[in-house]
Scaffold this active site. Structure first.
Site, mmCIF file in Angstrom:
data_model
loop_
_atom_site.group_PDB
_atom_site.id
_atom_site.type_symbol
_atom_site.label_atom_id
_atom_site.label_comp_id
_atom_site.label_asym_id
_atom_site.label_seq_id
_atom_site.Cartn_x
_atom_site.Cartn_y
_atom_site.Cartn_z
ATOM 1 N N GLU A 93 -4.251 4.406 3.699
ATOM 2 C CA GLU A 93 -3.028 4.626 4.412
ATOM 3 C C GLU A 93 -2.032 5.650 3.562
ATOM 4 O O GLU A 93 -2.143 5.567 2.629
ATOM 5 C CB GLU A 93 -2.578 3.301 4.515
ATOM 6 C CG GLU A 93 -2.729 2.265 3.093
ATOM 7 C CD GLU A 93 -2.453 1.005 3.367
ATOM 8 O OE1 GLU A 93 -3.004 0.338 4.243
ATOM 9 O OE2 GLU A 93 -1.834 0.200 2.648
ATOM 10 N N CYS A 106 4.708 8.629 1.332
ATOM 11 C CA CYS A 106 4.081 7.838 0.254
ATOM 12 C C CYS A 106 2.465 8.037 0.294
ATOM 13 O O CYS A 106 2.070 7.822 1.331
ATOM 14 C CB CYS A 106 4.339 6.651 0.038
ATOM 15 S SG CYS A 106 3.556 5.612 -1.141
ATOM 16 N N CYS A 113 -8.651 1.217 -5.866
ATOM 17 C CA CYS A 113 -8.285 1.548 -7.068
ATOM 18 C C CYS A 113 -9.234 0.445 -8.091
ATOM 19 O O CYS A 113 -9.394 -0.393 -8.064
ATOM 20 C CB CYS A 113 -6.861 1.513 -7.433
ATOM 21 S SG CYS A 113 -6.133 1.680 -8.840
ATOM 22 N N CYS A 117 -4.500 -4.190 -10.614
ATOM 23 C CA CYS A 117 -3.360 -4.886 -11.098
ATOM 24 C C CYS A 117 -3.200 -6.259 -10.320
ATOM 25 O O CYS A 117 -3.637 -6.069 -9.238
ATOM 26 C CB CYS A 117 -2.102 -3.873 -10.780
ATOM 27 S SG CYS A 117 -2.000 -2.618 -11.802
ATOM 28 N N CYS A 120 -1.431 -6.234 -6.584
ATOM 29 C CA CYS A 120 -1.304 -5.088 -5.956
ATOM 30 C C CYS A 120 -2.638 -5.289 -4.881
ATOM 31 O O CYS A 120 -3.724 -5.682 -5.171
ATOM 32 C CB CYS A 120 -1.707 -3.886 -6.737
ATOM 33 S SG CYS A 120 -2.106 -2.442 -5.883
ATOM 34 N N CYS A 337 1.515 -1.361 -1.208
ATOM 35 C CA CYS A 337 0.250 -0.676 -1.472
ATOM 36 C C CYS A 337 -0.951 -1.200 -0.916
ATOM 37 O O CYS A 337 -1.475 -2.354 -1.489
ATOM 38 C CB CYS A 337 0.258 -0.515 -3.022
ATOM 39 S SG CYS A 337 -0.765 0.292 -3.835
#
Ligand code: SAH
Ligand code: SF4
Length: 352
Positions: A93, A106, A113, A117, A120, A337
């Site tokens: 996205e 963005c 990922c 984290c 997130c 995110c």
């Protein structure tokens, strides 16, 4: 599996491709102009080149890799988020933000990922794969074209979508070069910001590039014990070394570093937390962005109240650290995110 597209090619590579077709050099500029200036998204629309060349190109390399499959626009119409399908079926996205005079996109750099984290939406999954430079460039061109329809222009690019740019360093920097290239998309380097969770070797490499793009570092805490919990990679790249690396970057480039702090209720938002951040950043050419946490549906973590955010900002200001509060925007459309993708994965939604 991630097939190269025309958007993966630097000027030099495009030149060499056209030389293979025995085409004159000026065709390179014609094609670049069509793609990066006129924002065409299929070969048939490049009316300045012969039909035969259009067919040869279409036969040998796809123009671009993205298919938009879902979009959400915030009620105030100032945030637009789009989910794209990649040629191998993966989804990513990207977000377009209208803010004052700025039209910022963005961009995502990875599918998922690996950093993980705790707050997130992207980090709750694993890393599926890196994006290619072309897949990153295509996100920007998609929104540039949407903006063109509204007689608007893309003004800023931030690498703050899904993924960690410095764990996909080559493709990220190649996408930056293509988008910055005067013969490519030609956006000034100062209008780019690369955001990293604090990958020290990546920051060192970025320092050596000598480019004018901005660097943002996701700090979230000035305390190693807490940061280990929020940002697990802090165990490998702890705060002292991270700040030392940022200091070297600033000394070399004379550029200000932005530190991002997502404020989480009762977690990292006390006046004492603010003082630790201030002590860590003392004397650095920097700026702090405070962002209330964008809540992730599967997580119990909540954003800090406005009062606590204001108190945090005051504590930084009193310590002489420049700070800006960025109040939650786009929460309604899950602009955080990785969140649109998470929703799609859950519901299997596939809308145009
Ligand atoms: N991996 C890079 C860039 C992508 S994340 C990085 O971590 O910097 C972009 C920014 O969004 C980071 O500052 C990240 O900390 C922040 N972010 C991620 N999830 C968030 C959430 N739920 N609420 C607020 N900010 C978030
Ligand atoms: Fe990865 Fe950045 Fe999300 Fe952390 S905040 S999991 S580094 S995308």
């Amino acid at each position: 599996m991630n097939k190269e597209t025309l958007l993966d090619l630097s000027s030099a590579q495009l030149t060499s491709l056209l030389a293979d077709f025995s085409e004159p050099r000026y065709r390179v500029r014609q094609i670049q102009r069509a793609i990066y200036h006129d924002l065409v998204s299929d070969y048939e629309a490049i009316s300045t080149i012969p039909k035969k060349l259009r067919a040869s190109l279409a036969h040998s390399i796809p123009l671009q890799p993205l298919q938009p499959v879902d979009s959400m626009i915030s009620p105030d119409k100032r945030t637009r988020k789009t989910l794209f399908r990649l040629p191998d079926g993966e989804t990513i996205e990207a977000v377009l933000l209208f803010y004052d005079e700025r039209r910022t996109v963005c961009l995502s750099t990875q599918v998922g990922c690996a950093v993980g984290c705790s707050f997130c939406a992207t980090g709750t999954g694993l890393l599926t794969r890196d994006l290619t430079a072309g897949e990153i460039v295509a996100q920007a061109l998609h929104f540039a074209s949407k903006l063109r329809e509204q007689e608007e222009r893309l003004t800023n690019i931030v690498y703050m979508g899904m993924g960690e740019p410095f764990l996909n360093y080559e493709a990220t920097m190649k996408s930056f070069r293509i988008l910055n290239d005067p013969d490519g998309f030609a956006l000034g380097a100062r209008n780019f910001t690369l955001s990293t969770v604090g990958i020290i070797p990546g920051i060192e490499r970025f320092t050596r590039e000598g480019v004018q793009a901005n660097l943002a570092v996701s700090l979230h805490s000035g305390d190693n014990v807490l940061r280990n919990r929020l940002v697990p990679i802090n165990r490998r790249y702890p705060l002292e070394e991270l700040i030392r690396t940022c200091r070297a970057y600033i000394e070399q480039t004379h550029r200000r570093v932005t530190f991002e702090v997502a404020l989480i209720d009762g977690m990292n938002d006390s006046p004492e937390d603010a003082r630790k951040v201030a002590a860590l950043l003392s004397g650095l050419l920097c700026h702090v962005n405070l962002i209330p946490l964008n809540p992730v549906p599967s997580s119990p973590l909540r954003p800090s109240s406005r009062e606590r955010i204001a108190a945090f900002a005051r504590a930084l200001e009193e310590a002489g650290i420049p700070v800006t509060v960025r109040l939650g925007r786009g929460v309604e459309i899950r602009a955080g995110c990785g969140q649109l993708r998470a929703r799609n994965a859950r519901s299997g939604v596939d809308r145009q």
